[in-house]
Design a protein around this motif. Sequence first.
Motif, PDB file in Angstrom:
ATOM      1  N   GLU A  47      31.731  15.917  38.419  1.00  0.00           N
ATOM      2  CA  GLU A  47      31.023  15.590  39.664  1.00  0.00           C
ATOM      3  C   GLU A  47      31.023  14.070  39.821  1.00  0.00           C
ATOM      4  N   PRO A  48      30.910  13.565  41.072  1.00  0.00           N
ATOM      5  CA  PRO A  48      30.992  12.118  41.316  1.00  0.00           C
ATOM      6  C   PRO A  48      29.966  11.292  40.533  1.00  0.00           C
ATOM      7  N   VAL A  49      30.435  10.130  40.063  1.00  0.00           N
ATOM      8  CA  VAL A  49      29.592   9.175  39.345  1.00  0.00           C
ATOM      9  C   VAL A  49      29.752   7.816  40.031  1.00  0.00           C
ATOM     10  N   ALA A  50      28.642   7.103  40.226  1.00  0.00           N
ATOM     11  CA  ALA A  50      28.664   5.817  40.925  1.00  0.00           C
ATOM     12  C   ALA A  50      29.057   4.683  39.976  1.00  0.00           C
ATOM     13  N   VAL A  51      30.338   4.672  39.587  1.00  0.00           N
ATOM     14  CA  VAL A  51      30.883   3.588  38.771  1.00  0.00           C
ATOM     15  C   VAL A  51      32.119   3.037  39.480  1.00  0.00           C
ATOM     16  N   PRO A  52      32.433   1.739  39.254  1.00  0.00           N
ATOM     17  CA  PRO A  52      33.528   1.087  39.988  1.00  0.00           C
ATOM     18  C   PRO A  52      34.922   1.292  39.379  1.00  0.00           C
ATOM     19  N   GLY A  53      35.041   2.082  38.343  1.00  0.00           N
ATOM     20  CA  GLY A  53      36.332   2.285  37.691  1.00  0.00           C
ATOM     21  C   GLY A  53      36.141   3.128  36.450  1.00  0.00           C
ATOM     22  N   VAL A  54      37.096   3.066  35.539  1.00  0.00           N
ATOM     23  CA  VAL A  54      37.049   3.839  34.299  1.00  0.00           C
ATOM     24  C   VAL A  54      36.314   3.036  33.230  1.00  0.00           C
ATOM     25  N   GLY A 110      36.940  -7.493  35.464  1.00  0.00           N
ATOM     26  CA  GLY A 110      35.868  -8.095  36.243  1.00  0.00           C
ATOM     27  C   GLY A 110      34.894  -7.132  36.898  1.00  0.00           C
ATOM     28  N   VAL A 111      34.935  -5.842  36.560  1.00  0.00           N
ATOM     29  CA  VAL A 111      33.969  -4.919  37.144  1.00  0.00           C
ATOM     30  C   VAL A 111      32.752  -4.814  36.233  1.00  0.00           C
ATOM     31  N   ALA A 112      31.617  -4.520  36.839  1.00  0.00           N
ATOM     32  CA  ALA A 112      30.375  -4.421  36.075  1.00  0.00           C
ATOM     33  C   ALA A 112      29.958  -2.958  35.960  1.00  0.00           C
ATOM     34  N   PHE A 113      29.663  -2.551  34.743  1.00  0.00           N
ATOM     35  CA  PHE A 113      29.142  -1.215  34.486  1.00  0.00           C
ATOM     36  C   PHE A 113      27.699  -1.358  34.022  1.00  0.00           C
ATOM     37  N   PRO A 114      26.865  -0.358  34.253  1.00  0.00           N
ATOM     38  CA  PRO A 114      25.474  -0.428  33.779  1.00  0.00           C
ATOM     39  C   PRO A 114      25.408  -0.178  32.272  1.00  0.00           C
ATOM     40  N   GLN A 115      25.917  -1.164  31.511  1.00  0.00           N
ATOM     41  CA  GLN A 115      26.060  -0.961  30.068  1.00  0.00           C
ATOM     42  C   GLN A 115      24.731  -0.721  29.364  1.00  0.00           C
ATOM     43  N   ASP A 116      23.666  -1.366  29.816  1.00  0.00           N
ATOM     44  CA  ASP A 116      22.362  -1.142  29.186  1.00  0.00           C
ATOM     45  C   ASP A 116      21.948   0.322  29.336  1.00  0.00           C
ATOM     46  N   LEU A 117      22.181   0.872  30.504  1.00  0.00           N
ATOM     47  CA  LEU A 117      21.853   2.267  30.789  1.00  0.00           C
ATOM     48  C   LEU A 117      22.742   3.214  29.970  1.00  0.00           C
ATOM     49  N   ILE A 118      24.035   2.914  29.922  1.00  0.00           N
ATOM     50  CA  ILE A 118      24.966   3.752  29.148  1.00  0.00           C
ATOM     51  C   ILE A 118      24.595   3.711  27.666  1.00  0.00           C
ATOM     52  N   ALA A 119      24.330   2.514  27.133  1.00  0.00           N
ATOM     53  CA  ALA A 119      23.977   2.366  25.719  1.00  0.00           C
ATOM     54  C   ALA A 119      22.728   3.179  25.374  1.00  0.00           C
ATOM     55  N   ALA A 120      21.811   3.282  26.307  1.00  0.00           N
ATOM     56  CA  ALA A 120      20.572   4.038  26.076  1.00  0.00           C
ATOM     57  C   ALA A 120      20.816   5.542  26.015  1.00  0.00           C
ATOM     58  N   LEU A 155      23.229  11.341  31.576  1.00  0.00           N
ATOM     59  CA  LEU A 155      23.820  10.017  31.786  1.00  0.00           C
ATOM     60  C   LEU A 155      24.315   9.866  33.225  1.00  0.00           C
ATOM     61  N   ARG A 156      25.027  10.867  33.732  1.00  0.00           N
ATOM     62  CA  ARG A 156      25.532  10.822  35.112  1.00  0.00           C
ATOM     63  C   ARG A 156      24.378  10.653  36.106  1.00  0.00           C
ATOM     64  N   GLN A 157      23.331  11.428  35.928  1.00  0.00           N
ATOM     65  CA  GLN A 157      22.186  11.348  36.844  1.00  0.00           C
ATOM     66  C   GLN A 157      21.514   9.983  36.775  1.00  0.00           C
ATOM     67  N   ALA A 158      21.409   9.410  35.571  1.00  0.00           N
ATOM     68  CA  ALA A 158      20.779   8.095  35.410  1.00  0.00           C
ATOM     69  C   ALA A 158      21.597   7.012  36.124  1.00  0.00           C
ATOM     70  N   ILE A 159      22.925   7.059  35.987  1.00  0.00           N
ATOM     71  CA  ILE A 159      23.788   6.079  36.662  1.00  0.00           C
ATOM     72  C   ILE A 159      23.656   6.221  38.179  1.00  0.00           C
ATOM     73  N   ASN A 160      23.732   7.445  38.673  1.00  0.00           N
ATOM     74  CA  ASN A 160      23.662   7.664  40.120  1.00  0.00           C
ATOM     75  C   ASN A 160      22.287   7.288  40.673  1.00  0.00           C
ATOM     76  N   ARG A 161      21.223   7.568  39.926  1.00  0.00           N
ATOM     77  CA  ARG A 161      19.866   7.216  40.372  1.00  0.00           C
ATOM     78  C   ARG A 161      19.729   5.697  40.479  1.00  0.00           C
ATOM     79  N   ARG A 162      20.233   4.959  39.479  1.00  0.00           N
ATOM     80  CA  ARG A 162      20.149   3.494  39.524  1.00  0.00           C
ATOM     81  C   ARG A 162      20.939   2.953  40.719  1.00  0.00           C
ATOM     82  N   GLU A 163      22.110   3.512  40.967  1.00  0.00           N
ATOM     83  CA  GLU A 163      22.948   3.054  42.080  1.00  0.00           C
ATOM     84  C   GLU A 163      22.226   3.286  43.418  1.00  0.00           C
TER      85      GLU A 163
END
Length: 194
Positions: A62-69, A110-120, A182-190
Amino acid sequence: MAADLTNVRSVVPDADDISDGTAGVVTWAGSWSGQRVQVRTIVDTLATRKLPTRWLSVSITEPVAVPGVFDMMMRPNSATTFSNFDHLPHTLPKVLGFPAEAVLKTDRRGVAFPQDLIAAHTEVFAEGRAKELLITPKGVRIVWLLAEAERARYGVFRQAAFGDAGIDPALIERLLEAASTLRQAINRRERQAA
């Protein structure tokens, strides 16, 4: 294996076998908790390994709000048959909270990922059997080491036998839950940032 299908369907009741005929790879697709999912087993017999391995790949497709891989690989010391990690051109610096043995890569500089969120959300990697966390705009995947081949049989007969290393429904459920959370947390933050 009929037992694998039974175990997958105990978690993903509508799972269909959508395997494409690739040797050693079985793929099931269906829905879980209202999301499209895939469960795949991969027998990896690369000659660079000491023993063949059997991997379990669990994905929320399902879709995830990230700018790349975004690809986190644990101990990436040899090629893998289940991942394009080796082909990703850019290594990312890690923020605090990622496992020490993890290497992070992306397809875009040069893309930014929510690394703090992913690490958690990497606690499933603490046991040493989780190998990869892949996050793309199309979904989240976790790859887990199910088993290594029986050493004696492989050494003598070159047969990759895994004994009774089946797929535990509780493990499928746990990995789907981790990927979904994890997917829901990323999409919620976005959404909150928009």
